[in-house]
Design an enzyme around this catalytic site. Structure first.
Site, PDB file in Angstrom:
ATOM      1  N   HIS A  28       8.179 -49.101  33.126  1.00  0.00           N
ATOM      2  CA  HIS A  28       9.476 -48.495  33.476  1.00  0.00           C
ATOM      3  C   HIS A  28      10.407 -48.361  32.272  1.00  0.00           C
ATOM      4  O   HIS A  28      11.616 -48.207  32.430  1.00  0.00           O
ATOM      5  CB  HIS A  28      10.160 -49.327  34.587  1.00  0.00           C
ATOM      6  CG  HIS A  28       9.397 -49.305  35.873  1.00  0.00           C
ATOM      7  ND1 HIS A  28       9.636 -50.168  36.913  1.00  0.00           N
ATOM      8  CD2 HIS A  28       8.374 -48.514  36.285  1.00  0.00           C
ATOM      9  CE1 HIS A  28       8.801 -49.904  37.917  1.00  0.00           C
ATOM     10  NE2 HIS A  28       8.026 -48.916  37.563  1.00  0.00           N
ATOM     11  N   CYS A  46      18.792 -33.585  24.969  1.00  0.00           N
ATOM     12  CA  CYS A  46      17.777 -33.142  23.983  1.00  0.00           C
ATOM     13  C   CYS A  46      16.584 -34.099  23.953  1.00  0.00           C
ATOM     14  O   CYS A  46      15.568 -33.817  23.341  1.00  0.00           O
ATOM     15  CB  CYS A  46      18.413 -33.022  22.586  1.00  0.00           C
ATOM     16  SG  CYS A  46      18.892 -34.592  21.836  1.00  0.00           S
ATOM     17  N   THR A  56       7.102 -59.852  41.662  1.00  0.00           N
ATOM     18  CA  THR A  56       7.414 -58.495  42.093  1.00  0.00           C
ATOM     19  C   THR A  56       7.366 -58.418  43.610  1.00  0.00           C
ATOM     20  O   THR A  56       6.529 -59.043  44.253  1.00  0.00           O
ATOM     21  CB  THR A  56       6.459 -57.453  41.474  1.00  0.00           C
ATOM     22  OG1 THR A  56       6.843 -56.146  41.911  1.00  0.00           O
ATOM     23  CG2 THR A  56       5.006 -57.703  41.849  1.00  0.00           C
TER      24      THR A  56
HETATM   25  N1  APR Z   1       9.572 -66.467  39.958  1.00  0.00           N
HETATM   26  C1  APR Z   1       8.739 -65.578  40.558  1.00  0.00           C
HETATM   27  N2  APR Z   1       9.158 -64.621  41.425  1.00  0.00           N
HETATM   28  C2  APR Z   1      10.483 -64.581  41.705  1.00  0.00           C
HETATM   29  C3  APR Z   1      11.415 -65.472  41.121  1.00  0.00           C
HETATM   30  C4  APR Z   1      10.914 -66.448  40.219  1.00  0.00           C
HETATM   31  N3  APR Z   1      11.726 -67.330  39.628  1.00  0.00           N
HETATM   32  N4  APR Z   1      12.666 -65.170  41.606  1.00  0.00           N
HETATM   33  C5  APR Z   1      12.507 -64.118  42.437  1.00  0.00           C
HETATM   34  N5  APR Z   1      11.204 -63.773  42.505  1.00  0.00           N
HETATM   35  C6  APR Z   1      10.579 -62.685  43.264  1.00  0.00           C
HETATM   36  C7  APR Z   1      11.305 -62.282  44.513  1.00  0.00           C
HETATM   37  O1  APR Z   1      10.838 -63.068  45.608  1.00  0.00           O
HETATM   38  C8  APR Z   1      10.879 -60.823  44.659  1.00  0.00           C
HETATM   39  O2  APR Z   1       9.671 -60.715  45.406  1.00  0.00           O
HETATM   40  O3  APR Z   1      10.627 -61.556  42.429  1.00  0.00           O
HETATM   41  C9  APR Z   1      10.615 -60.384  43.236  1.00  0.00           C
HETATM   42  C10 APR Z   1      11.673 -59.434  42.689  1.00  0.00           C
HETATM   43  O4  APR Z   1      11.553 -58.237  43.408  1.00  0.00           O
HETATM   44  P1  APR Z   1      12.471 -56.965  42.984  1.00  0.00           P
HETATM   45  O5  APR Z   1      13.861 -57.439  42.779  1.00  0.00           O
HETATM   46  O6  APR Z   1      12.167 -55.886  43.980  1.00  0.00           O
HETATM   47  O7  APR Z   1      11.920 -56.552  41.554  1.00  0.00           O
HETATM   48  P2  APR Z   1      10.629 -55.690  41.226  1.00  0.00           P
HETATM   49  O8  APR Z   1       9.520 -55.992  42.186  1.00  0.00           O
HETATM   50  O9  APR Z   1      10.344 -55.862  39.792  1.00  0.00           O
HETATM   51  O10 APR Z   1      11.165 -54.185  41.473  1.00  0.00           O
HETATM   52  C11 APR Z   1      10.274 -53.168  41.107  1.00  0.00           C
HETATM   53  O11 APR Z   1      12.012 -51.557  41.427  1.00  0.00           O
HETATM   54  O12 APR Z   1      14.271 -51.324  41.158  1.00  0.00           O
HETATM   55  C12 APR Z   1      13.041 -50.893  40.679  1.00  0.00           C
HETATM   56  O13 APR Z   1      12.437 -50.185  38.538  1.00  0.00           O
HETATM   57  C13 APR Z   1      12.915 -51.281  39.248  1.00  0.00           C
HETATM   58  O14 APR Z   1      11.075 -52.323  38.107  1.00  0.00           O
HETATM   59  C14 APR Z   1      11.865 -52.388  39.286  1.00  0.00           C
HETATM   60  C15 APR Z   1      11.061 -52.040  40.509  1.00  0.00           C
END
Ligand code: APR
Length: 256
Positions: free
Chosen positions: A121, A132, A191
């Site tokens: 990303h 540009c 994630t």
């Molecule tokens: N260790 C591991 N996991 C964790 C921790 C931690 N300390 N704290 C939170 N989490 C988990 C949460 O439970 C959740 O499932 O991390 C995840 C974060 O999820 P999102 O906030 O949705 O982030 P992400 O999955 O990276 O989002 C994907 O969405 O907004 C777009 O481009 C953006 O790259 C991002 C994409």
């Protein structure tokens, strides 16, 4: 909290030729960078990323989008990699082939010492012109709260990240698909597994027969699919997992 490391996962890592890791915002949470979908606190809780991280938002209100990213960039600059980032650097040296794929734009994996990082990303610390397309290192100062302009064409500047609805960097996505298609083990760390195409990478790895493990304190749509779940923060689970692998690789111990 002591996180339990499944013996089967350690054995799969000992035997693996190729280990892939996919990280999300949860990987940076313990470095103090807010995730996207956990209950948000602070200034930006009234906005949803889907409202700000879009080409339409940039056209409609470049000053607000720029301010949000300036706030996030400041958070990133103040952040430091944690023990989980460093554990992934160690893991890279323990397996024959290692691919680190991240959805994060904060560059913390690189700052921890990870060499090959696939940034699906983009990277918030890079800036480019929305008109540009040039990457821009510095630009004439803009009035407080206003988006700066491109020194080449006067266009609006934006972070070099992928907005919702935009295509991912072609090369990065290809390399991520290839890693998911060829790895023996995939670790999915921090994630929510709801944003495509990243969320499909673990599914592809699983369908091909790779061992897939999820490291996340919360359950996600992947949780029922994966072979192993480590319901713990990345900063605890990854060091414990890598320590178990290092112990298993000692001469005279289990596995290769
Ligand atoms: N260790 C591991 N996991 C964790 C921790 C931690 N300390 N704290 C939170 N989490 C988990 C949460 O439970 C959740 O499932 O991390 C995840 C974060 O999820 P999102 O906030 O949705 O982030 P992400 O999955 O990276 O989002 C994907 O969405 O907004 C777009 O481009 C953006 O790259 C991002 C994409």
């Amino acid at each position: 909290m002591l996180v339990e490391i499944p013996e089967g996962l350690v054995r799969a890592l000992v035997d693996a030729e190729h280990v892939a890791v996919l990280t999300g915002a949860g990987m940076s949470a313990e470095s103090g960078i807010p995730t996207f979908r956990d209950p948000q606190t602070g200034l930006w809780s009234r906005y949803r990323p889907e409202e700000l991280a879009t080409p339409e938002a940039l056209r409609r209100n470049p000053d607000l989008v720029w301010s949000w990213y300036a706030w996030r960039r400041e958070k990133v600059r103040q952040a430091r990699p944690h023990a989980g980032h460093r554990a992934l650097v160690r893991l890279e040296g323990l397996v024959p082939r290692f691919t680190l794929i991240t959805q994060n734009v904060d560059g913390l994996h690189q700052r921890a010492g990870s060499r090959e990082v696939i940034e699906l990303h983009g990277n918030i610390l890079r800036t480019r012109c929305a008109d540009c397309g040039r990457q821009v290192q510095d630009w004439p100062p803009a009035p407080e709260g206003r988006a700066p302009r491109c020194p080449h064409c006067g266009g609006v500047l934006r972070p070099d990240v992928v907005f919702f609805g935009e295509p991912l960097p072609e090369g990065a996505l290809q390399r991520a698909w290839q890693a998911a298609a060829s790895c023996d083990v995939m670790l999915v760390v921090g994630t929510s597994a709801v944003v495509e195409p990243a969320a499909s990478l673990p599914r592809l790895a699983y369908m091909r027969g790779a061992v897939v493990a999820e490291i996340n304190p919360q359950r996600t749509p992947l949780s029922d699919l994966v072979h192993y779940r480590l319901p713990a923060p990345a900063g605890e689970a990854l060091p414990a997992l890598v320590a178990a692998l290092e112990a298993a690789r000692k001469p005279g111990s289990v596995g290769r």
